[in-house]
Design an enzyme around this catalytic site. Sequence first.
Site, PDB file in Angstrom:
ATOM      1  CB  SER A   3      74.648  70.968  51.524  1.00 21.44           C
ATOM      2  OG  SER A   3      75.657  69.844  52.323  1.00 21.44           O
ATOM      3  N   GLY A   4      75.898  72.832  53.985  1.00 24.22           N
ATOM      4  CA  GLY A   4      77.235  73.409  54.621  1.00 24.22           C
ATOM      5  C   GLY A   4      76.954  74.900  54.998  1.00 24.22           C
TER       6      GLY A   4
ATOM      7  N   GLY B 260      69.301  71.929  52.399  1.00 25.75           N
ATOM      8  CA  GLY B 260      69.206  73.003  51.520  1.00 25.75           C
ATOM      9  C   GLY B 260      69.210  72.641  50.092  1.00 25.75           C
TER      10      GLY B 260
ATOM     11  CB  SER C 137      76.131  66.833  54.938  1.00 26.56           C
ATOM     12  OG  SER C 137      74.996  67.257  54.271  1.00 26.56           O
ATOM     13  CB  SER C 138      71.236  67.439  57.875  1.00 33.01           C
ATOM     14  OG  SER C 138      71.945  68.360  58.897  1.00 33.01           O
TER      15      SER C 138
ATOM     16  CD  GLU D 283      71.923  68.142  48.547  1.00 32.82           C
ATOM     17  OE1 GLU D 283      71.529  67.212  47.755  1.00 32.82           O
ATOM     18  OE2 GLU D 283      72.115  67.907  49.740  1.00 32.82           O
TER      19      GLU D 283
ATOM     20  CG  ASN E 106      78.526  70.158  56.237  1.00 34.75           C
ATOM     21  OD1 ASN E 106      79.155  70.068  56.940  1.00 34.75           O
ATOM     22  ND2 ASN E 106      76.964  70.603  56.600  1.00 34.75           N
TER      23      ASN E 106
ATOM     24  CB  THR F 239      72.725  71.491  61.385  1.00 32.53           C
ATOM     25  OG1 THR F 239      72.172  70.766  60.192  1.00 32.53           O
ATOM     26  CG2 THR F 239      72.642  70.573  62.565  1.00 32.53           C
TER      27      THR F 239
HETATM   28  N1  LIG Z   1      77.715  79.713  63.453  1.00 33.38           N
HETATM   29  C1  LIG Z   1      78.816  78.843  63.153  1.00 33.38           C
HETATM   30  N2  LIG Z   1      80.084  79.025  63.812  1.00 33.38           N
HETATM   31  C2  LIG Z   1      81.250  78.338  63.483  1.00 33.38           C
HETATM   32  N3  LIG Z   1      81.196  77.409  62.481  1.00 33.38           N
HETATM   33  C3  LIG Z   1      80.137  76.975  62.009  1.00 33.38           C
HETATM   34  C4  LIG Z   1      78.789  77.955  62.117  1.00 33.38           C
HETATM   35  N4  LIG Z   1      77.703  77.314  61.535  1.00 33.38           N
HETATM   36  C5  LIG Z   1      78.342  76.391  60.679  1.00 33.38           C
HETATM   37  N5  LIG Z   1      79.561  76.071  60.862  1.00 33.38           N
HETATM   38  C6  LIG Z   1      80.491  75.269  60.507  1.00 33.38           C
HETATM   39  O1  LIG Z   1      79.961  74.756  59.219  1.00 33.38           O
HETATM   40  C7  LIG Z   1      79.923  73.372  59.175  1.00 33.38           C
HETATM   41  C8  LIG Z   1      78.595  72.992  58.432  1.00 33.38           C
HETATM   42  O2  LIG Z   1      77.464  73.479  59.244  1.00 33.38           O
HETATM   43  P1  LIG Z   1      76.107  72.737  59.028  1.00 33.38           P
HETATM   44  O3  LIG Z   1      76.273  71.339  59.508  1.00 33.38           O
HETATM   45  O4  LIG Z   1      75.138  73.554  60.212  1.00 33.38           O
HETATM   46  O5  LIG Z   1      75.616  72.941  57.455  1.00 33.38           O
HETATM   47  P2  LIG Z   1      74.171  72.513  57.099  1.00 33.38           P
HETATM   48  O6  LIG Z   1      73.587  73.903  56.526  1.00 33.38           O
HETATM   49  O7  LIG Z   1      73.195  71.917  58.148  1.00 33.38           O
HETATM   50  O8  LIG Z   1      74.577  71.517  56.117  1.00 33.38           O
HETATM   51  P3  LIG Z   1      73.635  70.254  55.672  1.00 33.38           P
HETATM   52  O9  LIG Z   1      72.388  70.836  54.558  1.00 33.38           O
HETATM   53  O10 LIG Z   1      74.672  69.841  54.642  1.00 33.38           O
HETATM   54  O11 LIG Z   1      73.076  69.525  56.767  1.00 33.38           O
HETATM   55  C9  LIG Z   1      79.762  72.932  60.648  1.00 33.38           C
HETATM   56  O12 LIG Z   1      80.036  71.668  60.714  1.00 33.38           O
HETATM   57  C10 LIG Z   1      80.623  73.979  61.380  1.00 33.38           C
HETATM   58  O13 LIG Z   1      82.036  73.518  61.089  1.00 33.38           O
HETATM   59 MG   LIG Z   2      72.729  70.211  58.307  1.00 35.90          MG
END
Ligand SMILES: Nc1ncnc2c1ncn2[C@@H]1O[C@H](COP(=O)(O)OP(=O)(O)OP(=O)(O)O)[C@@H](O)[C@H]1O
Ligand SMILES: [Mg+2]
Length: 1107
Positions: free
Chosen positions: A110-111, A390, A163-164, A392, A160, A115
């Site tokens: 997560s984070g 992801g 977070s999805s 957890e 996050n 996404t």
């Molecule tokens: N390529 C990137 N460039 C800039 N910031 C990023 C990038 N990827 C992620 N982030 C930052 O990290 C944060 C978390 O990313 P994201 O929501 O994609 O995580 P996730 O893997 O989908 O987490 P979860 O499993 O909780 O959904 C985003 O809100 C963004 O601020």
């Molecule tokens: Mg996500």
Amino acid sequence: MAKMEVKTSLLDDMIGVGDMVLLEPLNEDSFINNLKKRFDHNEVYTYIGSVVISINPYRSLPIYTPEKVEEYRNRNFYELSPHIFALSDEAYRSLRDQDKDQCILITGESGAGKTEASKLVMSYVAAVCGKGAEVNQVKEQLLQSNPVLEAFGNAKTVRNDNSSRFGKYMDIEFDFKGDPLGGVISNYLLEKSRVVKQPRGERNFHIFYQILSGASEEFLCKLKLERDFSRYNYLGLDSARVNGVDDASNFRTVRNAMQIVGFMDHETQSVFEVVAAVLKLGNIEFKPESRANGLDESKIKDKNELKEICELTGIDQSVLERAFSFRTVEAKQEKVSTTLNVAQAYYARDALAKNLYSRLFSWLVTRINESIKAQTKVRKKVMGVLDIYGFEIFEDNSFEQFIINYCNEKLQQIFIELTLKEEQEEYIREGIEWTHIEYFNNAIICDLIENNQTGILAMLDEECLRPGTVTDDTFLEKLNQVCATHQHFESRMSKCSRFLNDTSLPHSCFRIQHYAGKVMYQVEGFVDKNNDLLYRDLSQAMWKANHSLIKALFPEGNPAKINLKRPPTAGSQFKASVATLMKNLQTKNPNYIRCIKPNDKKAAHVFNEALVCHQIRYLGLLENVRVRRAGYAFRQPYEPCLERYKMLCKQTWPHWRGPARAGVEVLFNELGIPEEEFSFGRSKIFIRNPRTLFKLEDLRKQRLEDLATLIGKIYRGWKCRTRFLLMKKCQIIIASWYRRYSQQQKYQKIKSSAITVQSYIRGWKARKLLRELKHLKRCNEAATVIAAYWHGTQARRELKRLKEEARRKHAVAVIWAYWLGLKVRREYRKFFRANAGRKIYEFTLQRLMQKYFLEMKNKMPSLSPIDKNWPARPYLFLDSTHKELKRIFHLWRCKKYRDQFTDQQKLIYEEKLEASELFKDKKALYPASVGQPFQGAYLEISENPKYKKLKDAVDEKIIIAEVVNKINRANGKAASRIFLLTKNNVLLADQKSGTIKSEVPLGDVTKVSMSSQNDGFFAVHLKEGSEAASKGDFLLSSDHLIEMATKLYRTTLSQTKQKLNIEISDEFLVQFKQDKVCVKFIQGSQKNGNIPTCKRKNNRLLEVAVP
Ligand SMILES: Nc1ncnc2c1ncn2[C@@H]1O[C@H](COP(=O)(O)OP(=O)(O)OP(=O)(O)O)[C@@H](O)[C@H]1O
Ligand SMILES: [Mg+2]
């Protein structure tokens, strides 16, 4: 000029190594160091073969611009530095060109950026695929489905901010050209427990906060909501606001996205009504109420909230109230109703809220799918993007984490399977011998969870379905029995004594050694959550709602469709959907993005090695590299390999004419690379050790430097030569231009000289010609003059001759006459006496005279003295006679005329004559007076009794009695006076009374003055010292000035024998008492019509304006 294509490679300007496969030595430390080094240089992407490792930079990097998209478009995977776009491009192109369905598997905790990565992939594909109005709309709808699902399915967690809280798999469908047609989204297990409770520091789903912050007052009122978060029990308060998240503006984005995706207004409205209802459900509170039979009952504390919910959702309040108080169980056609105690009522409320929300979420996905589904039935190519939660590991891990981690195990499984499969396939394809590779296969863990008989999920289901008391503890007991011997299962209560003394493992927990690490699960809640029970009374109440959306969300509430079979448990549902997903993924060509979270603080530039190390471990990345490197670390098609290293061998540099493979063979032989270090595949060269590749790279670098020097040398030579040639060319051009210029100058000079000379000559010629012409003209003129003179002379000569001839002729005639006379006289002398001639002459004369007088008698003019006619003179010799006769005749007729007059008349005419002599041509008034008879006594003094006194006073004969105007000396105004002239005196009397005002003896009158103009003013100057003069001279005006002046003159002359001085002048002085005043006549004023006016200008001047 065509753009020169520059062949680049991943290996150019590499920071660390771009592809972990090339890492040397390969161990955890070097792996992490390489990642860190790259991360520190903003290189967030690194490859393991075709897998992309992505480290979340936690800040926006300028590497996703449209320029970058263009840079990566249609380039080979290893051509540019690692990037998510390279993977997206590779996937899209192999989908479009090789007709292979693709899936992009994004994993990580997560984070870690899953996404974001999925959105980057989608936006890249959207940017490079076809364009056009329809295609753009499809793209827009696909992209805009993200904000909607994120609003409803994402929440802020400690890990996050976005977070999805659900798993998402999206199939994007393309036509044969690669244009997007539509898509299908599948969602996995929304973390619905969040709706009713959130861990510390976390929030509920974004949409609740967005609606309260962003909706208008009016809209909130419609939804019966208040803006204050603290009003709602379901909203965790400690982090209601998230830094950098603008809920209000996100709300607008979501509404806009819903509109773009195709939600109708009433649908959007219904969705928000359900959201509002869920929020308000949390505010319903219960209080205990005891019944007489000892059963615990509950009652709703405040029914207001319930009422509002019912109004919003169109549910009958009593139905819902009852559903919160009773539970009906149907078994074998028997219905048993039991009351709910407070705890059960709360449970029922929360279960309803969770169900409402999670069903709403699934409905949203279905609704979006309806909008984005491909409109055609043609065969589609599919690109799946999987963004699933992801792995957890929390402090307290519950059923959700168990499910999520199970899913990740499955994904790891498929990853291993597919990677190995692919590797193996490539070896077979390339005809290279396959060597066994050691790696950890997590199939055993998957089996622990999903095995149909002994799997944890199966046991949970069994426990849930089992009759009798079922609790989480009984479930754990069962687990302890069945799984005790499993390598990856740990429990204190298990029969296995290994963990009996493990204090880190509480009694109520079990631990699984996941591929990504050990996770301890709290068994509490497993059964409930797996059952996912919603009391039938509630689902029936919902179905009865007068709200089409809510009704549709609870189809099982329809009493007509009562199904006594238990619905599938959450665990089995999830297992089934994961199985379907895996099946689906297996049919596609996988592309991996493995996301890594660099730190726990969501901070940029921070690289926590321990955290990364942990992720690398559980993601099995090192294994991944090892698998990839098991046989050969590096492989490359022959063409790019030859292209890259051909400069290392004379035969291949600069051009190799044969097949690429032969070229590479020659090259490698030449370089003396040991044979065991490489192997020739069908289309690729396989290099066993990265060392060999780096050696090649070093050699290439060295050679490139040499080549650069060589190129520099050649270039400088070429530059000098071209410069020299250019200069030479320039010199020739300049010289030719100069020559041309100087020749031009010379030519111009010659030309102008020629023109000057020419003009002089022409001038000279012209002057010569002019001279000649002038001479000719003068000659002609001279000839004309001479001719004229000559003609004159001739004429005069002729005239003279003619005159001479005439004179001669006359002389001849005279002579002839004389001679004839002489002859006649001689002949007739004898007949005449000597004096006869004179007599004849006299007789003739007499006769002529006679004739003249007789004729005159008839031609006599009239007797009027003024008749000027007189007959013309008949003979010249009578001239003097004729004039004398005229004079005598005139005198005679005048006498005749005069003789007719009486003495009276004669006197009058004498006076008129006198007046004429005095005034003719001197005074302008005179001509008017000629025709007027002089009357003298205009006033009948003797007759008029008014003047009797005056008559008595004047005993002399009155010559003039007339009214005159006496001019006042002070102001020039006139006053009427009677003017009397007697033989000796001039008198002035009052006109009315007739009293005499002044009497002046004629001897005292010295002068009369008047103007030359047409006025009647006159001044009578008196002798200085005389008695009358004491009052000064008189200035008078009269209509009969001429007559009066004439008579005054004549009377004075006859009495005093002195001529009265009459002065005619336009300016004269008049004595007024002591002063002399100038009387000045000016012409021109028309003020008073034709009457002259008199005005005193100053002491010395009296002005008379004469018209
Ligand atoms: N390529 C990137 N460039 C800039 N910031 C990023 C990038 N990827 C992620 N982030 C930052 O990290 C944060 C978390 O990313 P994201 O929501 O994609 O995580 P996730 O893997 O989908 O987490 P979860 O499993 O909780 O959904 C985003 O809100 C963004 O601020
Ligand atoms: Mg996500």
